[in-house]
Write a protein that holds these residues in place. Structure first.
Motif, PDB file in Angstrom:
ATOM      1  N   GLY A  51       0.814  -1.283  -0.216  1.00  0.00           N
ATOM      2  CA  GLY A  51      -0.121  -0.027  -0.034  1.00  0.00           C
ATOM      3  C   GLY A  51       0.871   1.040   0.030  1.00  0.00           C
ATOM      4  O   GLY A  51       0.269   2.515   0.145  1.00  0.00           O
ATOM      5  N   GLU A  52       2.177   1.182  -0.304  1.00  0.00           N
ATOM      6  CA  GLU A  52       3.149   2.374  -0.386  1.00  0.00           C
ATOM      7  C   GLU A  52       2.918   2.776  -1.838  1.00  0.00           C
ATOM      8  O   GLU A  52       3.960   2.758  -2.581  1.00  0.00           O
ATOM      9  CB  GLU A  52       4.442   2.158   0.211  1.00  0.00           C
ATOM     10  CG  GLU A  52       4.152   1.554   1.609  1.00  0.00           C
ATOM     11  CD  GLU A  52       5.827   0.878   1.974  1.00  0.00           C
ATOM     12  OE1 GLU A  52       6.655   1.546   2.489  1.00  0.00           O
ATOM     13  OE2 GLU A  52       5.914  -0.249   1.545  1.00  0.00           O
ATOM     14  N   TRP A  53       1.933   3.554  -2.143  1.00  0.00           N
ATOM     15  CA  TRP A  53       1.596   3.786  -3.442  1.00  0.00           C
ATOM     16  C   TRP A  53       2.477   4.817  -4.213  1.00  0.00           C
ATOM     17  O   TRP A  53       2.947   4.766  -5.480  1.00  0.00           O
ATOM     18  CB  TRP A  53       0.135   4.613  -3.613  1.00  0.00           C
ATOM     19  CG  TRP A  53      -0.785   3.745  -3.053  1.00  0.00           C
ATOM     20  CD1 TRP A  53      -1.441   4.002  -1.818  1.00  0.00           C
ATOM     21  CD2 TRP A  53      -1.590   2.405  -3.383  1.00  0.00           C
ATOM     22  NE1 TRP A  53      -2.481   3.010  -1.478  1.00  0.00           N
ATOM     23  CE2 TRP A  53      -2.473   2.062  -2.558  1.00  0.00           C
ATOM     24  CE3 TRP A  53      -1.253   1.679  -4.672  1.00  0.00           C
ATOM     25  CZ2 TRP A  53      -3.144   0.797  -2.727  1.00  0.00           C
ATOM     26  CZ3 TRP A  53      -1.789   0.360  -4.467  1.00  0.00           C
ATOM     27  CH2 TRP A  53      -2.712   0.171  -3.796  1.00  0.00           C
ATOM     28  N   LEU A  54       2.961   5.688  -3.213  1.00  0.00           N
ATOM     29  CA  LEU A  54       3.872   6.736  -3.933  1.00  0.00           C
ATOM     30  C   LEU A  54       5.269   6.218  -4.426  1.00  0.00           C
ATOM     31  O   LEU A  54       5.697   6.537  -5.524  1.00  0.00           O
ATOM     32  CB  LEU A  54       4.143   8.118  -3.078  1.00  0.00           C
ATOM     33  CG  LEU A  54       4.967   9.254  -3.523  1.00  0.00           C
ATOM     34  CD1 LEU A  54       4.024   9.820  -4.830  1.00  0.00           C
ATOM     35  CD2 LEU A  54       4.931  10.165  -2.554  1.00  0.00           C
ATOM     36  N   ILE A  55       5.803   5.350  -3.480  1.00  0.00           N
ATOM     37  CA  ILE A  55       7.029   4.761  -3.944  1.00  0.00           C
ATOM     38  C   ILE A  55       6.802   3.753  -4.956  1.00  0.00           C
ATOM     39  O   ILE A  55       7.598   3.549  -5.948  1.00  0.00           O
ATOM     40  CB  ILE A  55       7.762   4.132  -2.522  1.00  0.00           C
ATOM     41  CG1 ILE A  55       7.894   4.957  -1.671  1.00  0.00           C
ATOM     42  CG2 ILE A  55       9.064   3.443  -2.937  1.00  0.00           C
ATOM     43  CD1 ILE A  55       8.567   4.586  -0.276  1.00  0.00           C
ATOM     44  N   ALA A  56       5.707   3.096  -4.887  1.00  0.00           N
ATOM     45  CA  ALA A  56       5.461   2.210  -5.918  1.00  0.00           C
ATOM     46  C   ALA A  56       5.317   2.937  -7.282  1.00  0.00           C
ATOM     47  O   ALA A  56       5.943   2.384  -8.457  1.00  0.00           O
ATOM     48  CB  ALA A  56       4.215   1.310  -5.800  1.00  0.00           C
ATOM     49  N   LEU A  57       4.714   3.907  -7.373  1.00  0.00           N
ATOM     50  CA  LEU A  57       4.703   4.710  -8.503  1.00  0.00           C
ATOM     51  C   LEU A  57       5.926   5.239  -9.035  1.00  0.00           C
ATOM     52  O   LEU A  57       6.263   5.190 -10.019  1.00  0.00           O
ATOM     53  CB  LEU A  57       3.815   5.965  -8.203  1.00  0.00           C
ATOM     54  CG  LEU A  57       3.390   6.856  -9.409  1.00  0.00           C
ATOM     55  CD1 LEU A  57       2.484   6.137 -10.386  1.00  0.00           C
ATOM     56  CD2 LEU A  57       2.751   8.234  -8.934  1.00  0.00           C
ATOM     57  N   VAL A 110      13.388   8.158  -3.146  1.00  0.00           N
ATOM     58  CA  VAL A 110      13.232   7.057  -2.063  1.00  0.00           C
ATOM     59  C   VAL A 110      13.763   7.424  -0.461  1.00  0.00           C
ATOM     60  O   VAL A 110      13.053   7.147   0.191  1.00  0.00           O
ATOM     61  CB  VAL A 110      13.473   5.991  -2.627  1.00  0.00           C
ATOM     62  CG1 VAL A 110      13.448   4.542  -1.662  1.00  0.00           C
ATOM     63  CG2 VAL A 110      12.810   5.428  -4.012  1.00  0.00           C
ATOM     64  N   ALA A 111      15.009   7.909  -0.831  1.00  0.00           N
ATOM     65  CA  ALA A 111      15.573   8.311   0.661  1.00  0.00           C
ATOM     66  C   ALA A 111      14.638   9.295   1.301  1.00  0.00           C
ATOM     67  O   ALA A 111      14.611   9.090   2.724  1.00  0.00           O
ATOM     68  CB  ALA A 111      16.961   8.898   0.436  1.00  0.00           C
ATOM     69  N   HIS A 112      14.161  10.238   0.708  1.00  0.00           N
ATOM     70  CA  HIS A 112      13.114  11.166   1.183  1.00  0.00           C
ATOM     71  C   HIS A 112      12.098  10.776   1.758  1.00  0.00           C
ATOM     72  O   HIS A 112      11.387  11.133   2.768  1.00  0.00           O
ATOM     73  CB  HIS A 112      13.025  12.556   0.524  1.00  0.00           C
ATOM     74  CG  HIS A 112      14.489  13.458   0.537  1.00  0.00           C
ATOM     75  ND1 HIS A 112      14.546  14.611   1.424  1.00  0.00           N
ATOM     76  CD2 HIS A 112      15.469  13.243  -0.084  1.00  0.00           C
ATOM     77  CE1 HIS A 112      15.453  15.083   1.299  1.00  0.00           C
ATOM     78  NE2 HIS A 112      16.190  14.314   0.177  1.00  0.00           N
ATOM     79  N   LEU A 113      11.384   9.642   0.975  1.00  0.00           N
ATOM     80  CA  LEU A 113       9.912   9.025   1.402  1.00  0.00           C
ATOM     81  C   LEU A 113      10.113   8.213   2.246  1.00  0.00           C
ATOM     82  O   LEU A 113       9.359   7.976   3.106  1.00  0.00           O
ATOM     83  CB  LEU A 113       9.339   8.770   0.025  1.00  0.00           C
ATOM     84  CG  LEU A 113       8.872   9.869  -0.651  1.00  0.00           C
ATOM     85  CD1 LEU A 113       8.259   9.422  -2.269  1.00  0.00           C
ATOM     86  CD2 LEU A 113       7.731  10.489  -0.284  1.00  0.00           C
ATOM     87  N   ALA A 114      11.178   7.302   2.252  1.00  0.00           N
ATOM     88  CA  ALA A 114      11.033   5.967   3.112  1.00  0.00           C
ATOM     89  C   ALA A 114      12.581   5.684   3.694  1.00  0.00           C
ATOM     90  O   ALA A 114      12.545   4.806   4.406  1.00  0.00           O
ATOM     91  CB  ALA A 114      11.280   4.608   1.911  1.00  0.00           C
ATOM     92  N   ALA A 158      24.549  14.881  -1.896  1.00  0.00           N
ATOM     93  CA  ALA A 158      24.274  16.011  -1.228  1.00  0.00           C
ATOM     94  C   ALA A 158      22.599  16.039  -0.742  1.00  0.00           C
ATOM     95  O   ALA A 158      22.206  16.264   0.191  1.00  0.00           O
ATOM     96  CB  ALA A 158      24.707  17.092  -1.856  1.00  0.00           C
ATOM     97  N   ALA A 159      22.016  15.700  -1.956  1.00  0.00           N
ATOM     98  CA  ALA A 159      20.231  15.599  -1.819  1.00  0.00           C
ATOM     99  C   ALA A 159      20.034  14.607  -0.764  1.00  0.00           C
ATOM    100  O   ALA A 159      19.051  14.678   0.003  1.00  0.00           O
ATOM    101  CB  ALA A 159      19.862  15.519  -3.136  1.00  0.00           C
ATOM    102  N   VAL A 160      20.452  13.304  -0.783  1.00  0.00           N
ATOM    103  CA  VAL A 160      20.225  12.363   0.200  1.00  0.00           C
ATOM    104  C   VAL A 160      20.745  12.846   1.460  1.00  0.00           C
ATOM    105  O   VAL A 160      19.887  12.568   2.686  1.00  0.00           O
ATOM    106  CB  VAL A 160      20.907  11.057  -0.194  1.00  0.00           C
ATOM    107  CG1 VAL A 160      20.692  10.059   0.805  1.00  0.00           C
ATOM    108  CG2 VAL A 160      20.339  10.366  -1.563  1.00  0.00           C
ATOM    109  N   MET A 161      21.842  13.337   1.553  1.00  0.00           N
ATOM    110  CA  MET A 161      22.213  13.826   2.958  1.00  0.00           C
ATOM    111  C   MET A 161      21.311  14.682   3.793  1.00  0.00           C
ATOM    112  O   MET A 161      21.193  14.732   4.901  1.00  0.00           O
ATOM    113  CB  MET A 161      23.698  14.329   2.772  1.00  0.00           C
ATOM    114  CG  MET A 161      24.818  13.910   4.083  1.00  0.00           C
ATOM    115  SD  MET A 161      26.194  14.591   3.528  1.00  0.00           S
ATOM    116  CE  MET A 161      26.086  16.177   4.238  1.00  0.00           C
ATOM    117  N   ALA A 162      20.575  15.409   2.932  1.00  0.00           N
ATOM    118  CA  ALA A 162      19.596  16.477   3.514  1.00  0.00           C
ATOM    119  C   ALA A 162      18.396  15.847   3.921  1.00  0.00           C
ATOM    120  O   ALA A 162      17.555  16.205   4.626  1.00  0.00           O
ATOM    121  CB  ALA A 162      19.218  17.588   2.446  1.00  0.00           C
ATOM    122  N   SER A 163      18.231  14.488   3.782  1.00  0.00           N
ATOM    123  CA  SER A 163      17.022  13.650   4.152  1.00  0.00           C
ATOM    124  C   SER A 163      17.120  13.310   5.724  1.00  0.00           C
ATOM    125  O   SER A 163      18.045  12.512   5.853  1.00  0.00           O
ATOM    126  CB  SER A 163      16.699  12.491   3.312  1.00  0.00           C
ATOM    127  OG  SER A 163      16.019  11.574   3.945  1.00  0.00           O
TER     128      SER A 163
END
Ligand SMILES: Nc1nc2c(ncn2[C@@H]2O[C@H](COP(=O)(O)OP(=O)(O)OP(=O)(O)O)[C@@H](O)[C@H]2O)c(=O)[nH]1
Length: 331
Positions: free
Chosen positions: A37-43, A83-87, A120-125
């Motif tokens: 049911g993790e629709w956003l990551i599935a998308l 995915v790092a920011h969401l999950a 750098a973007a992942v580090m900000a998560s």
């Protein structure tokens, strides 16, 4: 046929291999996320898989692999950042293979840039890296993986360009060899069809070359081949492609030239050789076969038509151009 293309086209092989790995590696996670049911990551997984498959098919159809490889690197990097920011952790775990993939897909400096931006973007998560210590640890390990990959990519790029020079060039004249021609023929045909621009081919062969070798020696013959290559380069444009098919037979691929224009280029080249190439005072001449690429014609059929025209030029008395096309100069 497809196996041969993958074997001879290094970049296409990499792009197709990465496409296959993406589908096998990411699609099951996409299905899993859908089931939980993790629709956003599935998308996101679905978008990554679909765009990579589309890009690989585009590379296969057009032969344009450089842009597709950059697209793959950017898509992988954006994907793991999202995915790092969401999950959290799952995105973090994908960063390391993505950093390595970037260096295999694009040249080392753009790869370093894309990788630095992604890390750098992942580090900000905060979802993936909760504490400053975790962030620093991630930064250091990402830098180490990127530098290892950078060093490896530098060595591989150097070796590959050295090997390509050996494998695809004729050492005597500096022209591409038959293998180089095979590689470029397909790409040239696809480009001319896509851009709806003409594409011409000249095949030419030195007249009575055996007599030059017999009378003056093999070294003098080699010198004639080198002189001929210099004259060809002086009479053609930067995007014309020049190859030695073997012995004293050469070919030129001329994007944008067909019909009467192709015949005029051939005649200019023939007369330049007659004027400028000499062996101990003896004039050297060439016989030329010209053929414009016809829609739907295979590379082998096209080569055969140009070759047949060249043999007609030999039989017709040598030091002349014959065309395989109707209505343009002698045929
Ligand atoms: N010096 C030198 N000779 C070569 C090289 N490759 C092939 N040859 C020679 O090129 C000659 C080609 O002879 P032929 O095929 O009879 O052709 P030709 O004498 O030019 O006669 P036509 O093409 O009919 O005008 C042979 O003597 C080969 O040994 C090379 O790399 N260097």
């Amino acid at each position: 046929m497809w196996k041969h293309r993958l074997r001879v086209d290094f970049h296409l092989g990499i792009v197709v291999m990465f496409g296959a790995i993406t589908v096998l590696g990411i699609a099951p996670f996409g299905i899993y996320r859908h089931l939980t049911g993790e629709w956003l990551i599935a998308l996101i997984d679905l978008v990554i898989v679909a765009s990579i498959v589309g890009a690989v098919l585009y590379a296969w159809r057009t032969g344009r692999t450089a842009g597709v490889a950059s697209f793959l690197a950017a898509t992988y990097s954006l994907g793991c950042v999202a995915v790092a920011h969401l999950a959290g952790l799952p995105g973090l775990l994908w960063v390391y293979p993505v950093l390595v993939a970037n260096f295999l897909l694009v040249r080392r400096w753009p790869a370093l840039l894309i990788s630095a931006a992604a890390a750098a973007a992942v580090m900000a998560s905060d979802a993936a890296l909760a504490t400053p210590v975790e962030k620093i640890l991630f930064m250091v390990t990402a830098i180490v993986v990127s530098l290892f990959s950078f060093v490896f990519a530098s060595r591989a790029e150097l070796q590959r360009s050295q090997l390509e020079a050996i494998a695809l060039r004729d050492p005597l004249t500096g022209a591409g060899n038959r293998r180089g021609l095979e590689l470029e023929l397909h790409a040239a045909i696809v480009t001319s069809q896509r851009q709806a621009t003409p594409l011409g081919m000249l095949i030419f062969d030195i007249d009575h070359f055996k007599a030059i070798n017999d009378d003056f020696g093999h070294e003098a013959g080699d010198d004639v081949l080198v002189q001929l290559a210099t004259v060809v380069r002086g009479s053609t444009r930067a995007n014309d492609r020049f190859f030695r098919l073997g012995g004293e037979e050469f070919t030129l691929l001329l994007p944008g030239a067909s019909g009467a224009a192709l015949w005029a280029i051939a005649e200019k080249l023939r007369s330049a050789v007659e004027t400028d190439v000499q062996c101990r005072g003896r004039t050297v001449t060439i016989s030329i076969g010209a053929a414009s690429h016809q829609g739907g014609e295979s590379a082998a059929e096209w080569l055969a038509r140009a070759d047949a025209a060249m043999y007609r030029a030999k039989r017709g008395g040598r030091n002349r151009t014959m065309t395989a096309d109707d209505g343009d100069g002698p045929s």
